[in-house]
Design an enzyme around this catalytic site. Sequence first.
Site, mmCIF file in Angstrom:
data_model
loop_
_atom_site.group_PDB
_atom_site.id
_atom_site.type_symbol
_atom_site.label_atom_id
_atom_site.label_comp_id
_atom_site.label_asym_id
_atom_site.label_seq_id
_atom_site.Cartn_x
_atom_site.Cartn_y
_atom_site.Cartn_z
ATOM 1 N N HIS A 155 -5.832 -3.854 4.244
ATOM 2 C CA HIS A 155 -5.559 -2.835 3.198
ATOM 3 C C HIS A 155 -3.649 -2.060 2.853
ATOM 4 O O HIS A 155 -2.955 -2.145 2.262
ATOM 5 C CB HIS A 155 -5.876 -1.662 3.872
ATOM 6 C CG HIS A 155 -6.561 -0.533 2.707
ATOM 7 N ND1 HIS A 155 -5.787 0.763 2.693
ATOM 8 C CD2 HIS A 155 -7.149 -0.828 1.993
ATOM 9 C CE1 HIS A 155 -6.350 1.168 2.189
ATOM 10 N NE2 HIS A 155 -7.046 0.983 1.407
ATOM 11 N N CYS A 156 -3.146 -2.437 4.235
ATOM 12 C CA CYS A 156 -1.390 -2.013 3.884
ATOM 13 C C CYS A 156 -0.499 -3.204 3.304
ATOM 14 O O CYS A 156 0.244 -2.378 2.418
ATOM 15 C CB CYS A 156 -0.991 -2.495 5.667
ATOM 16 S SG CYS A 156 -1.475 -1.407 6.732
ATOM 17 N N SER A 157 -1.082 -4.199 3.209
ATOM 18 C CA SER A 157 -0.607 -5.275 2.430
ATOM 19 C C SER A 157 -0.788 -5.314 0.858
ATOM 20 O O SER A 157 -0.694 -6.363 0.297
ATOM 21 C CB SER A 157 -0.147 -6.163 3.064
ATOM 22 O OG SER A 157 -1.796 -7.254 3.111
ATOM 23 N N ARG A 192 0.319 -1.223 0.004
ATOM 24 C CA ARG A 192 -0.475 0.333 -0.205
ATOM 25 C C ARG A 192 0.650 1.436 0.097
ATOM 26 O O ARG A 192 0.443 2.132 -0.772
ATOM 27 C CB ARG A 192 -0.930 0.262 1.470
ATOM 28 C CG ARG A 192 -1.229 1.137 1.676
ATOM 29 C CD ARG A 192 -2.326 1.531 0.175
ATOM 30 N NE ARG A 192 -3.369 0.022 -0.274
ATOM 31 C CZ ARG A 192 -4.146 0.343 -1.260
ATOM 32 N NH1 ARG A 192 -4.504 0.991 -2.078
ATOM 33 N NH2 ARG A 192 -4.763 -1.179 -1.487
ATOM 34 N N ASN A 218 -8.906 -0.573 8.461
ATOM 35 C CA ASN A 218 -7.895 -1.068 7.309
ATOM 36 C C ASN A 218 -8.359 -2.845 6.408
ATOM 37 O O ASN A 218 -7.543 -3.237 6.516
ATOM 38 C CB ASN A 218 -6.385 -2.364 8.260
ATOM 39 C CG ASN A 218 -5.466 -1.398 7.251
ATOM 40 O OD1 ASN A 218 -5.150 -2.772 6.649
ATOM 41 N ND2 ASN A 218 -4.967 -0.271 7.148
#
Length: 389
Positions: free
Chosen positions: A377-379, A135, A326
């Site tokens: 979401h970060c990944s 992300r 997230n």
Amino acid sequence: MSNLPPERRTVLRALAGLGALAFGAAACGPAGTAQRSGSTPAGSSRSASGGAGRRLGAEWERHTRTFMAWPALAAGVWEEDLRSVREDIARIARAVGQYEAVVMMARPDQVSAAQRAVGNQVEVVPLAVDDLWARDTVPVFVEEGGKVVGVDFHFNGWGNKQEHTHDAQVGRALLQKFQIPRVQAPLVAEGGSFETDGEGTLLVTESSVVNDNRNRGKSRDTIEAELKQSLGVEKVVWLAGVRGEDITDAHVDSLVRFTEPGVVLLDRAHPSTPADSWSRSADQAKSVLSKATDARGRRFEIVDLPQPDLNRTTGHGDDFVSTYANFYIANDAVFMPKFGDRQADDRARGILQEHFPERDIVPVQIDTIASGGGGIHCSTHDQPGRPAA
């Protein structure tokens, strides 16, 4: 956010003595690269120069593919948890791959292992990466002139907190590989800093962008003008965030998310959690959003998205991020973390289903990613456009 500062485990270990990884000069820092410009064929670059014809779409719009990254760093980073975090990443990739194309970036010597883990439905490409945070390392995709371009925000290890030699180059390398034009933003930021409704509204935490560790000497007004120019947005709604208590300086994608224009889900602490800087940040965000309007003049409808009880989660640790905010919206599905508090997981799933009634809501267990300070979401990082054949 969790009731403990969600610092990525690498920062804690670096501060404990791994100085080579912490607070070093990143390969792509705010002073060195944020102002460069060049020419513009597909895969090469140019500077941001006017966002009038540019549009940042919403995540719920159709995707060509999802980009992810295979975590590579053991010593000083994931240590004994590298195998487990790779299992989490593979689990997410396989789940998303049921709904849209997934491209996993992996170091050339790790391609075979990554391919075995994710299965044949996921494409693994050789591209040098350091960690899993696609992300933030992959450029932000916008539409311009009927085409997709990648806006490179010069990832610098979240304000030079860590040295990510390979991740600092992911933007350029990935766009070149997929023949996507590259635009260089006049700012340093990460994709997790931005949340949009696709209709010109951008939500941003001030702590993660108006910060000398990314954009030294730039005022909020200057940064706002540059965001509008780079992303083609019309209105920026600023939330305070939290400075210096996690590696990202409080990205917005763990705090508040759009489900449609005018409607947001807001992370809220579990009632058993004592008040802290994270719950106060959510209170501040709610106060701002309750008084603000979006780019179309609409007032925001704010829906609370409560966290699980940390006494009932299957994952733990000082860095554990227990927010459901997230989540990741893919073609025909929404992927949410499954934390193990059955009541809270079911409640979050119900809220998401209510707001995405035409999509499957898919819980995914990510205990190691969450204990390392991140989420689904970060990944993941979406490329907008017609789904890949």
